[in-house]
Design a protein around this motif. Structure first.
Motif, PDB file in Angstrom:
ATOM      1  N   GLN A 162       0.997  -1.408   0.139  1.00  0.00           N
ATOM      2  CA  GLN A 162       0.206   0.363   0.355  1.00  0.00           C
ATOM      3  C   GLN A 162       1.263   0.965  -0.254  1.00  0.00           C
ATOM      4  O   GLN A 162       0.674   2.279  -0.306  1.00  0.00           O
ATOM      5  CB  GLN A 162      -0.634  -0.572   0.950  1.00  0.00           C
ATOM      6  CG  GLN A 162      -1.797  -1.116   1.518  1.00  0.00           C
ATOM      7  CD  GLN A 162      -2.642  -0.839   2.429  1.00  0.00           C
ATOM      8  OE1 GLN A 162      -2.224  -0.396   3.737  1.00  0.00           O
ATOM      9  NE2 GLN A 162      -3.868  -1.536   2.189  1.00  0.00           N
ATOM     10  N   VAL A 163       2.550   1.686   0.468  1.00  0.00           N
ATOM     11  CA  VAL A 163       2.712   2.519   0.866  1.00  0.00           C
ATOM     12  C   VAL A 163       3.058   3.593  -1.038  1.00  0.00           C
ATOM     13  O   VAL A 163       3.279   3.972  -0.752  1.00  0.00           O
ATOM     14  CB  VAL A 163       4.215   1.411   1.533  1.00  0.00           C
ATOM     15  CG1 VAL A 163       4.810   3.198   1.575  1.00  0.00           C
ATOM     16  CG2 VAL A 163       4.147   1.695   2.611  1.00  0.00           C
ATOM     17  N   PRO A 164       3.921   1.716  -1.691  1.00  0.00           N
ATOM     18  CA  PRO A 164       4.538   2.100  -2.948  1.00  0.00           C
ATOM     19  C   PRO A 164       3.277   2.911  -4.008  1.00  0.00           C
ATOM     20  O   PRO A 164       3.429   3.297  -5.204  1.00  0.00           O
ATOM     21  CB  PRO A 164       5.248   0.606  -3.560  1.00  0.00           C
ATOM     22  CG  PRO A 164       4.699   0.321  -2.570  1.00  0.00           C
ATOM     23  CD  PRO A 164       4.175  -0.022  -1.111  1.00  0.00           C
ATOM     24  N   VAL A 165       2.276   2.080  -3.582  1.00  0.00           N
ATOM     25  CA  VAL A 165       0.835   2.498  -4.383  1.00  0.00           C
ATOM     26  C   VAL A 165       0.326   4.145  -3.963  1.00  0.00           C
ATOM     27  O   VAL A 165       0.094   4.517  -4.383  1.00  0.00           O
ATOM     28  CB  VAL A 165      -0.031   1.503  -4.766  1.00  0.00           C
ATOM     29  CG1 VAL A 165      -1.404   2.387  -5.015  1.00  0.00           C
ATOM     30  CG2 VAL A 165       0.715   0.128  -5.122  1.00  0.00           C
ATOM     31  N   GLY A 166       0.475   4.229  -2.647  1.00  0.00           N
ATOM     32  CA  GLY A 166      -0.825   5.172  -2.282  1.00  0.00           C
ATOM     33  C   GLY A 166       0.471   6.187  -2.005  1.00  0.00           C
ATOM     34  O   GLY A 166       0.201   7.808  -1.945  1.00  0.00           O
ATOM     35  N   LEU A 167       2.275   6.403  -1.725  1.00  0.00           N
ATOM     36  CA  LEU A 167       1.990   6.898  -1.045  1.00  0.00           C
ATOM     37  C   LEU A 167       2.590   8.496  -2.271  1.00  0.00           C
ATOM     38  O   LEU A 167       2.447   9.136  -2.149  1.00  0.00           O
ATOM     39  CB  LEU A 167       4.177   6.747  -0.292  1.00  0.00           C
ATOM     40  CG  LEU A 167       4.527   7.733   0.279  1.00  0.00           C
ATOM     41  CD1 LEU A 167       3.679   9.225   1.414  1.00  0.00           C
ATOM     42  CD2 LEU A 167       5.477   7.203   0.274  1.00  0.00           C
ATOM     43  N   PRO A 168       3.526   7.421  -3.524  1.00  0.00           N
ATOM     44  CA  PRO A 168       3.680   8.854  -4.638  1.00  0.00           C
ATOM     45  C   PRO A 168       2.580   9.233  -5.344  1.00  0.00           C
ATOM     46  O   PRO A 168       2.803  10.783  -5.298  1.00  0.00           O
ATOM     47  CB  PRO A 168       4.471   7.279  -5.987  1.00  0.00           C
ATOM     48  CG  PRO A 168       5.242   6.519  -4.918  1.00  0.00           C
ATOM     49  CD  PRO A 168       3.747   6.203  -3.682  1.00  0.00           C
ATOM     50  N   PHE A 169       1.121   8.454  -4.984  1.00  0.00           N
ATOM     51  CA  PHE A 169       0.169   9.603  -5.440  1.00  0.00           C
ATOM     52  C   PHE A 169       0.391  10.493  -4.629  1.00  0.00           C
ATOM     53  O   PHE A 169      -0.224  11.784  -5.505  1.00  0.00           O
ATOM     54  CB  PHE A 169      -0.652   8.577  -5.811  1.00  0.00           C
ATOM     55  CG  PHE A 169      -2.055   9.584  -6.095  1.00  0.00           C
ATOM     56  CD1 PHE A 169      -2.574   9.507  -7.333  1.00  0.00           C
ATOM     57  CD2 PHE A 169      -3.073   9.956  -5.221  1.00  0.00           C
ATOM     58  CE1 PHE A 169      -3.971   9.920  -7.790  1.00  0.00           C
ATOM     59  CE2 PHE A 169      -4.301  10.328  -6.079  1.00  0.00           C
ATOM     60  CZ  PHE A 169      -4.690  10.510  -7.510  1.00  0.00           C
ATOM     61  N   LEU A 170       0.507  10.460  -3.312  1.00  0.00           N
ATOM     62  CA  LEU A 170      -0.337  12.084  -2.564  1.00  0.00           C
ATOM     63  C   LEU A 170       0.856  12.706  -2.591  1.00  0.00           C
ATOM     64  O   LEU A 170       0.443  14.413  -1.917  1.00  0.00           O
ATOM     65  CB  LEU A 170      -0.146  10.944  -0.804  1.00  0.00           C
ATOM     66  CG  LEU A 170      -1.981  10.071  -0.494  1.00  0.00           C
ATOM     67  CD1 LEU A 170      -1.468   9.611   0.325  1.00  0.00           C
ATOM     68  CD2 LEU A 170      -2.864  10.733  -0.992  1.00  0.00           C
ATOM     69  N   LEU A 171       1.800  12.409  -3.416  1.00  0.00           N
ATOM     70  CA  LEU A 171       3.286  13.475  -2.614  1.00  0.00           C
ATOM     71  C   LEU A 171       2.948  14.417  -4.418  1.00  0.00           C
ATOM     72  O   LEU A 171       2.990  15.610  -4.232  1.00  0.00           O
ATOM     73  CB  LEU A 171       4.382  12.558  -3.080  1.00  0.00           C
ATOM     74  CG  LEU A 171       5.204  11.730  -1.961  1.00  0.00           C
ATOM     75  CD1 LEU A 171       6.626  11.410  -1.664  1.00  0.00           C
ATOM     76  CD2 LEU A 171       5.076  13.044   0.057  1.00  0.00           C
ATOM     77  N   ILE A 172       2.864  13.346  -5.277  1.00  0.00           N
ATOM     78  CA  ILE A 172       2.037  14.138  -6.882  1.00  0.00           C
ATOM     79  C   ILE A 172       1.627  14.898  -6.568  1.00  0.00           C
ATOM     80  O   ILE A 172       0.939  16.302  -6.592  1.00  0.00           O
ATOM     81  CB  ILE A 172       2.782  12.889  -7.805  1.00  0.00           C
ATOM     82  CG1 ILE A 172       3.031  12.024  -8.456  1.00  0.00           C
ATOM     83  CG2 ILE A 172       1.924  13.784  -9.077  1.00  0.00           C
ATOM     84  CD1 ILE A 172       3.371  11.218  -8.964  1.00  0.00           C
ATOM     85  N   LEU A 173       0.909  14.969  -5.776  1.00  0.00           N
ATOM     86  CA  LEU A 173      -0.732  15.624  -5.810  1.00  0.00           C
ATOM     87  C   LEU A 173      -0.666  16.833  -4.826  1.00  0.00           C
ATOM     88  O   LEU A 173      -0.700  17.806  -5.121  1.00  0.00           O
ATOM     89  CB  LEU A 173      -1.773  14.585  -5.057  1.00  0.00           C
ATOM     90  CG  LEU A 173      -3.802  15.104  -4.861  1.00  0.00           C
ATOM     91  CD1 LEU A 173      -3.958  15.327  -6.563  1.00  0.00           C
ATOM     92  CD2 LEU A 173      -4.650  14.158  -3.693  1.00  0.00           C
ATOM     93  N   LEU A 174       0.110  16.339  -3.714  1.00  0.00           N
ATOM     94  CA  LEU A 174       0.258  17.757  -2.657  1.00  0.00           C
ATOM     95  C   LEU A 174       1.581  18.581  -3.525  1.00  0.00           C
ATOM     96  O   LEU A 174       0.878  19.672  -3.687  1.00  0.00           O
ATOM     97  CB  LEU A 174       1.718  16.318  -1.749  1.00  0.00           C
ATOM     98  CG  LEU A 174       1.601  18.363  -0.295  1.00  0.00           C
ATOM     99  CD1 LEU A 174       0.278  18.870   0.136  1.00  0.00           C
ATOM    100  CD2 LEU A 174       2.237  17.401   0.413  1.00  0.00           C
ATOM    101  N   SER A 175       2.079  18.474  -4.178  1.00  0.00           N
ATOM    102  CA  SER A 175       2.979  19.071  -5.033  1.00  0.00           C
ATOM    103  C   SER A 175       2.066  19.792  -6.061  1.00  0.00           C
ATOM    104  O   SER A 175       2.115  20.795  -6.319  1.00  0.00           O
ATOM    105  CB  SER A 175       3.992  18.807  -5.949  1.00  0.00           C
ATOM    106  OG  SER A 175       5.025  17.409  -4.963  1.00  0.00           O
ATOM    107  N   LEU A 176       1.157  19.379  -6.637  1.00  0.00           N
ATOM    108  CA  LEU A 176       0.285  19.848  -7.665  1.00  0.00           C
ATOM    109  C   LEU A 176      -0.717  20.833  -6.811  1.00  0.00           C
ATOM    110  O   LEU A 176      -1.001  21.889  -6.725  1.00  0.00           O
ATOM    111  CB  LEU A 176      -0.624  18.986  -8.463  1.00  0.00           C
ATOM    112  CG  LEU A 176      -0.192  18.236  -9.413  1.00  0.00           C
ATOM    113  CD1 LEU A 176      -1.332  17.353  -9.882  1.00  0.00           C
ATOM    114  CD2 LEU A 176       0.028  18.371 -10.961  1.00  0.00           C
ATOM    115  N   TYR A 177      -1.437  20.642  -5.712  1.00  0.00           N
ATOM    116  CA  TYR A 177      -1.546  21.459  -4.898  1.00  0.00           C
ATOM    117  C   TYR A 177      -0.689  22.855  -4.090  1.00  0.00           C
ATOM    118  O   TYR A 177      -1.538  23.955  -4.403  1.00  0.00           O
ATOM    119  CB  TYR A 177      -2.156  20.987  -3.872  1.00  0.00           C
ATOM    120  CG  TYR A 177      -3.417  19.839  -3.319  1.00  0.00           C
ATOM    121  CD1 TYR A 177      -4.465  19.797  -5.242  1.00  0.00           C
ATOM    122  CD2 TYR A 177      -3.434  18.961  -2.582  1.00  0.00           C
ATOM    123  CE1 TYR A 177      -5.382  18.942  -4.986  1.00  0.00           C
ATOM    124  CE2 TYR A 177      -4.748  18.329  -2.593  1.00  0.00           C
ATOM    125  CZ  TYR A 177      -5.640  18.034  -4.138  1.00  0.00           C
ATOM    126  OH  TYR A 177      -6.781  17.542  -4.485  1.00  0.00           O
TER     127      TYR A 177
END
Length: 610
Positions: A162-177
């Motif tokens: 769950q970590v390599p699937v969800g963590l990169p997505f959250l980091l990219i989303l936070l960067s876009l925000y």
């Protein structure tokens, strides 16, 4: 990347086609061909990628056909070759891509957030499914399995996925925000800070409306509100200045029909008497030779007017910007060409303050004989411009924006950029307070009364916060939906497992009743080894040779009280579907009375050798 880069450099299509024409001698829209090819390859690769994703979503193994493997390999090789050529020979195109991001960055931000929301659907599904798998495994584990998992914990590994699937997505989303905090766009400013619309210089006149460097082209540019004109000057062999851009006469004249062997010679080696006889407009009417792909169709009157155009001289028009080409070697006026052109300009009685003088060669002489000329510099430092008493620069837009635009504006330098054909590029120049632009597309740019993609800072902040809030709501809703669905599946599994266990625990033991007519009645007649392997046809090999056993069993005979007269028909009434054993017993009982008394019902049994 290739498609994005090629779309954003649409202002350079003519230069690319012209360079390929110089190398091949054949005019073709290679820029449009590469654009179409990049679109087809991108669509094919995207469709194949989407199909593969859907197959993986349905847990279907991918079997890529050999044709697709070959095509994918060709796509990779072609993109690598084209990108290498661009990086080697057209590095400025990357600068154009960077400039386009100054305009489109706010919209790229919004589109990226939308794409991330769409991609969160499979991400949330996968994370929720992994969580359900963890819980189901934990529910089904026994005590011994829990002890064994202390050394090799499968549940820990599942949670680790769950970590390599969800963590990169959250980091990219936070960067876009947080992306708007680092965005700089000249078109995000207050309305009162917006500068005036840049004045427009017709590049070789209006080359989309008439043959370039002809009287028709210049007049079309003036009709569409051109502030000035830009042209290229060559010096004939008999020192007559004339207007021509190319270094040969093949593309823009009919020399291929008049004198084909001289088609690729420099026009400066011809006398004006010969040049004046060439037609400079018939090529513009031919569809295969039109210089721009997005040209509007000409009317019949304009076609007829274009067919009658010739090469103009410097005396025939008042031009503003002169780009003087130095004659080739062995030309009689190679070192004095500037003086020849200046003398012609002064003789034509053109007002000196209208002349923007570009050549840097022999500038001191020009200042002395024509003090009214406005000398134009190139991309040099502000100190160098001040030293040479130059207050106007004419630069390529690809090189201007990354190299000290603010310094030129602070020094009050008049800036003219070339060649600006795309509306977004003209909007960028407008928002950056550029004074003037040189364009081929004067028909379109002259109609713009407001820069494209312009917005105030407050409006952009509103769009930013609104997009972030809506995306967060969608993401939370998608996650809750998948989480709830997987939780319901988990509860359903636990309920079905509990019912199955209770049903097995409460079910009474099944009593097996053997038929009296089976081989179990014959067990006393079989040896011990036969009983050990009952139900099998192959017996273990005995240590001694076994002899056939005959008459070991007394034939079975029915008793007297069991003999009954034959029954005509037996009817069975069953409340349930008869089983196979019940059917066999019923059939056997109905056929039993027909047996004769004087004959044994069972023959003697012989045990065969293995």
């Amino acid at each position: 990347m290739l498609l994005f880069l090629w779309i954003e450099t649409s202002s350079e299509y003519f230069n690319f086609d012209w360079v390929t024409f110089l190398g091949t001698g054949y005019w073709f829209f290679w820029s449009i061909f590469i654009l179409s090819l990049a679109r087809i390859l991108t669509a094919y690769s995207s469709l194949l990628l989407l199909l593969g994703f859907l197959l993986l979503w349905e847990r279907i193994e991918l079997y890529l056909h050999l044709c697709h493997k070959i095509l994918i390999l060709l796509v990779i090789l072609l993109c690598v070759i084209l990108m290498f050529i661009i990086c080697k020979f057209w590095k400025e195109r990357w600068l154009v891509a960077g400039l386009s991001m100054q305009i489109f960055a706010p919209y790229v931000h919004l589109v990226s957030i939308t794409v991330m929301v769409i991609l969160f659907w499979p991400v949330a599904f996968y994370v929720a499914r992994l969580e359900r798998e963890v819980r189901m495994r934990r529910y089904r584990m026994t005590h011994s399995e829990k002890k064994r998992l202390k050394k090799c914990n499968v549940i820990t590994r599942l949670r680790g996925l769950q970590v390599p699937v969800g963590l990169p997505f959250l980091l990219i989303l936070l960067s876009l925000y947080l992306m708007p905090l680092g965005i700089y766009s000249p078109c995000i400013q207050e309305k009162e800070n917006l500068g005036p619309k840049p004045t427009i210089f017709g590049h070789r006149g209006a080359p989309m409306l008439g043959p370039e460097n002809t009287m028709m082209s210049f007049e079309k540019a003036v009709e569409h509100g051109a502030h000035g004109l830009e042209t290229d000057i060559h010096l004939s062999y008999d020192h007559v200045p004339f207007l021509m851009h190319d270094f040969d006469l093949k593309r823009t004249t009919n020399i291929g029909e008049v004198q084909p062997e001289s088609a690729f010679e420099n026009p400066a080696f011809f006398n004006w008497d010969f040049l004046s006889t060439l037609n400079a407009g018939k090529w513009f009417v031919k569809p295969e030779l039109r210089p721009f792909y997005n040209m509007k169709p000409l009317s019949e009157a304009d076609k007829e007017r274009a067919r009658n155009q010739s090469i103009p001289t410097l005396k025939e028009r008042k031009f503003v910007i002169f780009d003087l080409h130095r004659p080739p070697p062995k030309h009689p006026f190679r070192h004095t060409f500037v003086r020849q052109v200046v003398s012609v300009i002064l003789a034509s009685k053109i007002e000196q303050h209208l002349i923007f003088w570009l050549p840097a060669h022999d500038r001191q002489y020009v200042r002395s004989v024509a003090p009214g000329f406005q000398h134009v510099g190139h991309l040099v430092s502000v100190e160098t411009l001040a030293k040479n008493n130059i207050s106007i620069i004419n630069v390529d837009y690809k090189k201007l924006f990354p190299n000290g635009l603010r310094d030129y504006k602070a020094a009050n330098i008049h800036i003219n950029v070339y060649t600006v054909n795309a509306p977004w590029l003209f909007s960028l120049a407008w928002c950056s307070r550029i004074n003037s632009v040189t364009t081929d597309n004067i028909g379109l740019l002259s109609q713009l009364d407001h820069p494209h993609f312009f917005m105030t800072p407050k409006f952009y902040v509103f769009m930013w916060l609104l997009a972030d809030i809506i995306s967060v709501l969608f993401i939370v809703a998608i996650f809750c939906f998948h989480w709830r669905r997987e939780t319901e599946k988990e509860k359903l599994f636990e309920t079905s497992s509990t019912r199955t266990d209770l049903h097995i625990a409460m079910k009474p033991p099944v009593r097996v009743v053997e038929s009296p007519w089976t081989l179990a009645a014959l067990y006393p007649a079989l040896p011990k080894s036969g009983k050990e392997h009952q139900g099998h046809f192959n017996f273990a090999a005995p240590s001694k040779k076994l002899l056939p056993i005959k008459n070991a069993v007394t034939p079975l005979k029915p008793g007297k009280h069991e003999i009954q007269p034959p029954m005509p028909t037996t009817v069975f009434e069953l409340t349930q579907a008869p089983t196979r054993q019940a059917t066999s017993e019923a059939t056997f009982q109905t056929t039993l009375p027909t047996l004769k008394v004087d004959k044994p019902t069972m023959p003697s049994i012989e045990v065969p050798y293995p």
